[in-house]
Design an enzyme around this catalytic site. Structure first.
Site, PDB file in Angstrom:
ATOM      1  N   GLN A 121       0.821  -1.210   0.000  1.00  0.00           N
ATOM      2  CA  GLN A 121       0.000   0.000   0.000  1.00  0.00           C
ATOM      3  C   GLN A 121       0.858   1.263   0.000  1.00  0.00           C
ATOM      4  O   GLN A 121       2.045   1.233   0.321  1.00  0.00           O
ATOM      5  CB  GLN A 121      -0.911   0.009   1.225  1.00  0.00           C
ATOM      6  N   HIS A 122       0.190   2.361  -0.338  1.00  0.00           N
ATOM      7  CA  HIS A 122       0.635   3.739  -0.079  1.00  0.00           C
ATOM      8  C   HIS A 122       1.683   4.296  -1.033  1.00  0.00           C
ATOM      9  O   HIS A 122       1.823   5.506  -1.140  1.00  0.00           O
ATOM     10  CB  HIS A 122       1.183   3.893   1.346  1.00  0.00           C
ATOM     11  N   ASP A 134      -2.222  -4.932   0.308  1.00  0.00           N
ATOM     12  CA  ASP A 134      -1.731  -6.221   0.795  1.00  0.00           C
ATOM     13  C   ASP A 134      -2.542  -6.779   1.962  1.00  0.00           C
ATOM     14  O   ASP A 134      -2.875  -7.973   1.976  1.00  0.00           O
ATOM     15  CB  ASP A 134      -0.246  -6.145   1.145  1.00  0.00           C
TER      16      ASP A 134
END
Length: 434
Positions: free
Chosen positions: A71-72, A233
């Site tokens: 992520q991110h 994830d």
């Protein structure tokens, strides 16, 4: 037999599973490594994805696929679909001051209410603001911002840089799912819409953001195969585990992650709980801790034993370790927010200070740290009925035996599997069934 393919594009590597859609049985697997670092050229992920798919036998007999990923991370694209700079990953902390600035501008409660998050360095909005403040020329070139799994989905569907991809740089074909969108800091999990005001405040101007697909909404690739929206994830792992409302996943890796499947969104202004969305239409409030499996590593090293012997010693000691207690904040802590804290061993007497009690105190202390995450979720009103223990630390016999007592709920330990990739495969199977 109808085959689907699921991908886990993690920080360290790319894992691929090919699964029988009717039985869930894994038929083939593939893997390729990613480069180290907190700032990475996304082309390295693309190269690894192609290698891992080839290692798993290719796409020719695949009916549908989906990608789960870290992520991110911020993938900034120009109008020609080219990557502007290396992607800043979730663990790149240079954006910490940008996060602080955003909180000062809007207020923690306001941001939590609008996005479910209070920005920290890991979230995408903080990285976008960092780009604006530190590389204004690059920020001015941004035509689209994607997350790692969004960009890989786009590329594997046949889109990409001008002149280098068969379907061209069609930025409007970027797609994502609600779980990964919920980790950006500029998407509202309650309304399902991007918060354009926050995004523009971060970047300085508007840009294309990936279209958020529904839980079972497909798109297609250049060959006509169905493609799922993918997932972050943790959300993909929840799918792979079959977690539902009332389940809390406790992942014991280098750090600890505690996330629950909930029917209602969270908005925690303290920032302890990140109010993510799940990939299946629910919500996924998540708590991180810094000290997890490494607590066991350092204790085993101190005692001069391997992990099997550490478990034997811990299980030979009584519950409570005869008063010996380890507060395992070896690297500070995020939950609770004590970045400068250190570990503390207390209750030492001539009788309590034994190898067995120290091993037990390490296991109980680590689990108590994770239990703080469960307590935070309970305080938010998230119902918790069962814990699913995963990650390297869950392989410890002592951890499995002691966890129900410390966490206060029934504990199950699923077999060790590639749950992120399996979750992506399960999503791919679900779009076939629509």
């Amino acid at each position: 037999m109808t085959l689907v393919l699921g991908v886990d594009s993690s920080t360290q590597s790319c894992k691929v599973v090919v699964v029988d859609s009717s039985t869930g049985a894994v038929v083939r697997t593939g893997r390729a490594s990613h480069p180290d670092g907190t700032s990475v050229d996304p082309e390295a992920w693309w190269t690894a994805l192609q290698a891992a798919i080839a290692d798993a036998g290719g796409l020719d007999d695949i009916a549908a696929w989906a990608i789960g990923g870290q992520q991110h991370g911020m993938v900034a694209l120009d109008a020609d679909g080219r990557v502007i700079r290396d992607a800043l990953l979730w663990n790149d902390t240079r954006s910490a001051d940008a996060a602080t600035a955003l909180v000062a501008e809007f207020g923690a409660q306001e941001l939590a209410d609008r996005t479910g998050l209070v920005p920290v360095a890991s979230f995408t909005i903080s990285k976008v603001r960092w780009l604006r403040d530190n590389e204004p020329d690059n920020a001015a070139r941004v035509a689209a911002i994607a997350l790692p799994h969004d960009w890989l989905t786009w590329r594997l569907r046949g889109f990409g840089p001008e002149g280098a991809s068969p379907r061209g740089p069609v930025l409007d074909e970027l797609v994502t799912d609600r779980s990964d969108a919920s980790g950006t800091g500029y998407w509202n999990p309650a309304t399902g819409e991007y918060d354009r005001e926050l995004f523009i405040a971060a970047l300085g101007h508007d840009a294309v953001l990936p279209r958020v697909l529904g839980a079972h909404e497909p798109v297609t690739d250049a060959a006509g195969r169905l493609v799922g929206g993918g997932a972050g994830d943790n959300a993909a792992a929840a799918l792979g585990l079959g977690a539902g409302p009332g389940d809390v996943v406790v992942s014991i890796g280098t750090s600890g992650t505690v996330f629950a499947v909930s029917e209602t969104p969270s908005a925690d202004a303290s920032g302890i709980i990140a109010g993510f969305a799940s990939a299946d239409g629910h919500f996924l409030p998540l708590v991180c801790t810094l000290n997890a499996a490494r607590v066991l590593d350092v204790t085993a090293s101190l005692l001069g034993v391997d992990h099997d012997e550490l478990s034997r010693l811990a299980l030979a000691a009584p519950s409570g370790a005869a008063g010996l207690a380890l507060v395992p904040y070896f690297e500070g802590e995020r939950t609770p927010n004590l970045p400068d804290a250190t570990a503390t061993l207390s209750g030492m007497t001539l009788a309590s200070t034994t190898r067995e009690n120290l091993a037990r105190a390490a296991v109980e202390g680590m689990l108590s740290g994770l239990g703080a995450g469960l307590d935070a979720l309970r305080a938010e009103g998230v119902p918790l009925r069962r814990a699913l223990l995963i990650g390297g630390g869950a392989q410890s016999e002592a951890v499995r035996a002691i966890a129900p007592e410390v966490l206060g709920i029934p504990v199950e330990v699923p077999a060790s599997e590639e749950y992120v990739a399996l979750g992506a495969a399960r999503q791919a199977a679900s779009v076939l069934a629509v």
